[in-house]
Write a protein that holds these residues in place. Sequence first.
Motif, PDB file in Angstrom:
ATOM      1  N   ARG A   1       0.809  -1.209   0.000  1.00 27.68           N
ATOM      2  CA  ARG A   1       0.000   0.000   0.000  1.00 27.68           C
ATOM      3  C   ARG A   1       0.838   1.253   0.000  1.00 27.68           C
ATOM      4  N   THR A   2       2.143   1.110   0.042  1.00 35.13           N
ATOM      5  CA  THR A   2       3.061   2.256  -0.053  1.00 35.13           C
ATOM      6  C   THR A   2       4.236   1.793  -0.915  1.00 35.13           C
ATOM      7  N   VAL A   3       4.997   2.764  -1.425  1.00 38.10           N
ATOM      8  CA  VAL A   3       6.148   2.375  -2.252  1.00 38.10           C
ATOM      9  C   VAL A   3       7.160   1.570  -1.425  1.00 38.10           C
ATOM     10  N   PRO A   4       7.497   1.965  -0.166  1.00 37.62           N
ATOM     11  CA  PRO A   4       8.416   1.110   0.601  1.00 37.62           C
ATOM     12  C   PRO A   4       7.896  -0.323   0.783  1.00 37.62           C
ATOM     13  N   GLN A   5       6.575  -0.483   0.934  1.00 33.62           N
ATOM     14  CA  GLN A   5       6.030  -1.848   1.043  1.00 33.62           C
ATOM     15  C   GLN A   5       6.218  -2.614  -0.265  1.00 33.62           C
ATOM     16  N   ALA A   6       6.020  -1.924  -1.404  1.00 31.33           N
ATOM     17  CA  ALA A   6       6.194  -2.589  -2.703  1.00 31.33           C
ATOM     18  C   ALA A   6       7.656  -2.992  -2.898  1.00 31.33           C
ATOM     19  N   GLU A   7       8.570  -2.124  -2.462  1.00 31.73           N
ATOM     20  CA  GLU A   7       9.996  -2.464  -2.587  1.00 31.73           C
ATOM     21  C   GLU A   7      10.334  -3.667  -1.709  1.00 31.73           C
ATOM     22  N   ALA A   8       9.780  -3.688  -0.494  1.00 37.45           N
ATOM     23  CA  ALA A   8      10.046  -4.820   0.411  1.00 37.45           C
ATOM     24  C   ALA A   8       9.465  -6.114  -0.163  1.00 37.45           C
ATOM     25  N   LEU A   9       8.292  -6.007  -0.793  1.00 33.37           N
ATOM     26  CA  LEU A   9       7.695  -7.202  -1.401  1.00 33.37           C
ATOM     27  C   LEU A   9       8.589  -7.714  -2.533  1.00 33.37           C
ATOM     28  N   GLY A  10       9.092  -6.800  -3.360  1.00 30.54           N
ATOM     29  CA  GLY A  10       9.982  -7.204  -4.454  1.00 30.54           C
ATOM     30  C   GLY A  10      11.215  -7.925  -3.918  1.00 30.54           C
ATOM     31  N   GLU A  11      11.785  -7.398  -2.837  1.00 29.06           N
ATOM     32  CA  GLU A  11      12.981  -8.040  -2.257  1.00 29.06           C
ATOM     33  C   GLU A  11      12.635  -9.418  -1.693  1.00 29.06           C
ATOM     34  N   ALA A  12      11.461  -9.509  -1.037  1.00 25.65           N
ATOM     35  CA  ALA A  12      11.056 -10.806  -0.466  1.00 25.65           C
ATOM     36  C   ALA A  12      10.856 -11.833  -1.577  1.00 25.65           C
ATOM     37  N   MET A  13      10.261 -11.410  -2.693  1.00 26.96           N
ATOM     38  CA  MET A  13      10.050 -12.339  -3.811  1.00 26.96           C
ATOM     39  C   MET A  13      11.394 -12.827  -4.360  1.00 26.96           C
ATOM     40  N   ASP A  14      12.365 -11.918  -4.462  1.00 26.49           N
ATOM     41  CA  ASP A  14      13.702 -12.317  -4.921  1.00 26.49           C
ATOM     42  C   ASP A  14      14.331 -13.298  -3.937  1.00 26.49           C
ATOM     43  N   ASP A  15      14.267 -12.941  -2.632  1.00 26.81           N
ATOM     44  CA  ASP A  15      14.888 -13.802  -1.609  1.00 26.81           C
ATOM     45  C   ASP A  15      14.275 -15.199  -1.607  1.00 26.81           C
ATOM     46  N   LEU A  16      12.954 -15.262  -1.877  1.00 24.43           N
ATOM     47  CA  LEU A  16      12.262 -16.562  -1.855  1.00 24.43           C
ATOM     48  C   LEU A  16      12.333 -17.258  -3.221  1.00 24.43           C
ATOM     49  N   ASP A  17      13.043 -16.608  -4.171  1.00 26.35           N
ATOM     50  CA  ASP A  17      13.222 -17.152  -5.514  1.00 26.35           C
ATOM     51  C   ASP A  17      11.874 -17.409  -6.205  1.00 26.35           C
ATOM     52  N   ARG A  18      11.016 -16.389  -6.148  1.00 30.17           N
ATOM     53  CA  ARG A  18       9.673 -16.524  -6.685  1.00 30.17           C
ATOM     54  C   ARG A  18       9.545 -15.863  -8.056  1.00 30.17           C
ATOM     55  N   GLU A  19       8.546 -16.332  -8.830  1.00 30.39           N
ATOM     56  CA  GLU A  19       8.299 -15.747 -10.153  1.00 30.39           C
ATOM     57  C   GLU A  19       7.647 -14.370 -10.011  1.00 30.39           C
ATOM     58  N   ASP A  20       7.401 -13.711 -11.173  1.00 30.39           N
ATOM     59  CA  ASP A  20       6.892 -12.337 -11.171  1.00 30.39           C
ATOM     60  C   ASP A  20       5.500 -12.216 -10.554  1.00 30.39           C
ATOM     61  N   LEU A  21       5.216 -11.003 -10.094  1.00 32.89           N
ATOM     62  CA  LEU A  21       3.873 -10.686  -9.600  1.00 32.89           C
ATOM     63  C   LEU A  21       2.918 -10.425 -10.770  1.00 32.89           C
ATOM     64  N   ILE A  22       1.640 -10.706 -10.550  1.00 31.46           N
ATOM     65  CA  ILE A  22       0.577 -10.310 -11.471  1.00 31.46           C
ATOM     66  C   ILE A  22      -0.239  -9.262 -10.701  1.00 31.46           C
ATOM     67  N   VAL A  23      -0.157  -8.003 -11.119  1.00 32.83           N
ATOM     68  CA  VAL A  23      -0.789  -6.927 -10.341  1.00 32.83           C
ATOM     69  C   VAL A  23      -2.068  -6.476 -11.054  1.00 32.83           C
ATOM     70  N   ILE A  24      -3.191  -6.607 -10.373  1.00 29.57           N
ATOM     71  CA  ILE A  24      -4.488  -6.258 -10.960  1.00 29.57           C
ATOM     72  C   ILE A  24      -5.055  -5.067 -10.185  1.00 29.57           C
ATOM     73  N   ASN A  25      -5.335  -3.992 -10.920  1.00 29.33           N
ATOM     74  CA  ASN A  25      -5.860  -2.765 -10.305  1.00 29.33           C
ATOM     75  C   ASN A  25      -7.364  -2.689 -10.561  1.00 29.33           C
ATOM     76  N   LEU A  26      -8.161  -2.831  -9.503  1.00 27.75           N
ATOM     77  CA  LEU A  26      -9.629  -2.753  -9.643  1.00 27.75           C
ATOM     78  C   LEU A  26     -10.047  -1.292  -9.651  1.00 27.75           C
ATOM     79  N   VAL A  27     -10.681  -0.861 -10.742  1.00 33.41           N
ATOM     80  CA  VAL A  27     -11.000   0.563 -10.933  1.00 33.41           C
ATOM     81  C   VAL A  27     -12.492   0.798 -10.677  1.00 33.41           C
ATOM     82  N   VAL A  28     -12.788   1.648  -9.676  1.00 31.91           N
ATOM     83  CA  VAL A  28     -14.180   1.946  -9.302  1.00 31.91           C
ATOM     84  C   VAL A  28     -14.295   3.443  -8.992  1.00 31.91           C
ATOM     85  N   PRO A  29     -15.325   4.148  -9.505  1.00 30.11           N
ATOM     86  CA  PRO A  29     -15.472   5.581  -9.217  1.00 30.11           C
ATOM     87  C   PRO A  29     -15.728   5.850  -7.728  1.00 30.11           C
ATOM     88  N   GLU A  30     -15.339   7.079  -7.299  1.00 30.23           N
ATOM     89  CA  GLU A  30     -15.358   7.371  -5.860  1.00 30.23           C
ATOM     90  C   GLU A  30     -16.763   7.367  -5.243  1.00 30.23           C
TER      91      GLU A  30
END
Length: 221
Positions: A91-120
């Motif tokens: 939910r923040t850029v530092p969290q996204a960076e930490a997730l990327g590092e964790a995926m690398d450390d765990l030797d995991r494949e790429d993320l599939i990021v789905i953005n659900l778009v809904v008006p306010e």
Amino acid sequence: MAEQNIVLLGAPGAGKGTQAKMLSDELGVPHISTGDILRDAVAEGTELGAEAKGYMDRGELVPDDLVIAIACERLAQPDCRPGFVLDGFPRTVPQAEALGEAMDDLDREDLIVINLVVPEDEIVRRLSGRRLCRKCEGIFHIDWEGVEDGGTCPKPDCDGELYQRSDDRPEAIRERLEVYRSQTEPLIDYYRGRGTLVDVSGEGNPEEIIGPVLDVVRNRG
Ligand code: AP5
């Protein structure tokens, strides 16, 4: 088979939890909601819960270091090896960076990021009418599922009590939307720039939305 490492992005109330439950059932991979983990900690009165409660009730984000530790520990569990559906993290850029590092450390494949778009305006309507079941953790809405305030769960095999989340009050909803715009929306560009993000409309019935969501997973995963 390719790993199904799915991240659901979207504003509060965009339907991340609803779609995550359906995806998890369909794909047989765990649904990981940092919001649910934190709410369980609050309900159980743990140290984590005591620390998180004030932030959550006000609609603010819980500090990155706490949430990153929770999410990374959960992702390292063996049941996440074939994939996972992340709901509410990062939910923040530092969290996204930490997730990327964790995926690398765990030797995991790429993320599939789905953005659900809904008006306010739809978001506010969904959050203010949301009710949850204490027993089966089902998510309902007072306008379109025939549930009543203080009533019981409409699922045939469940008689759990329905309740409203403390952060679904109007002032907390306003704060959550503000926090979303300032801290979480930048993740859309973050992941788009990495070529891993696909927008899916979150408008329509949940059953209509899961089809395009699954198409993204099957075409990318
Ligand atoms: P969290 O639990 O993650 O809340 P959120 O992101 O604000 O998202 P919501 O759960 O409110 O909405 P949703 O998109 O899942 O929608 P839902 O499917 O329920 O986080 C809560 C708090 O925890 C945060 O504010 C923060 O304090 C803390 N936190 C959690 N993760 C954190 C992190 N990573 N970092 C820092 N802090 C963190 O649907 C909403 C309603 O709409 C329901 O009533 C549903 O029935 C209805 N609905 C769903 N889909 C549809 C549809 N297609 N059409 C009509 N109605 C629909």
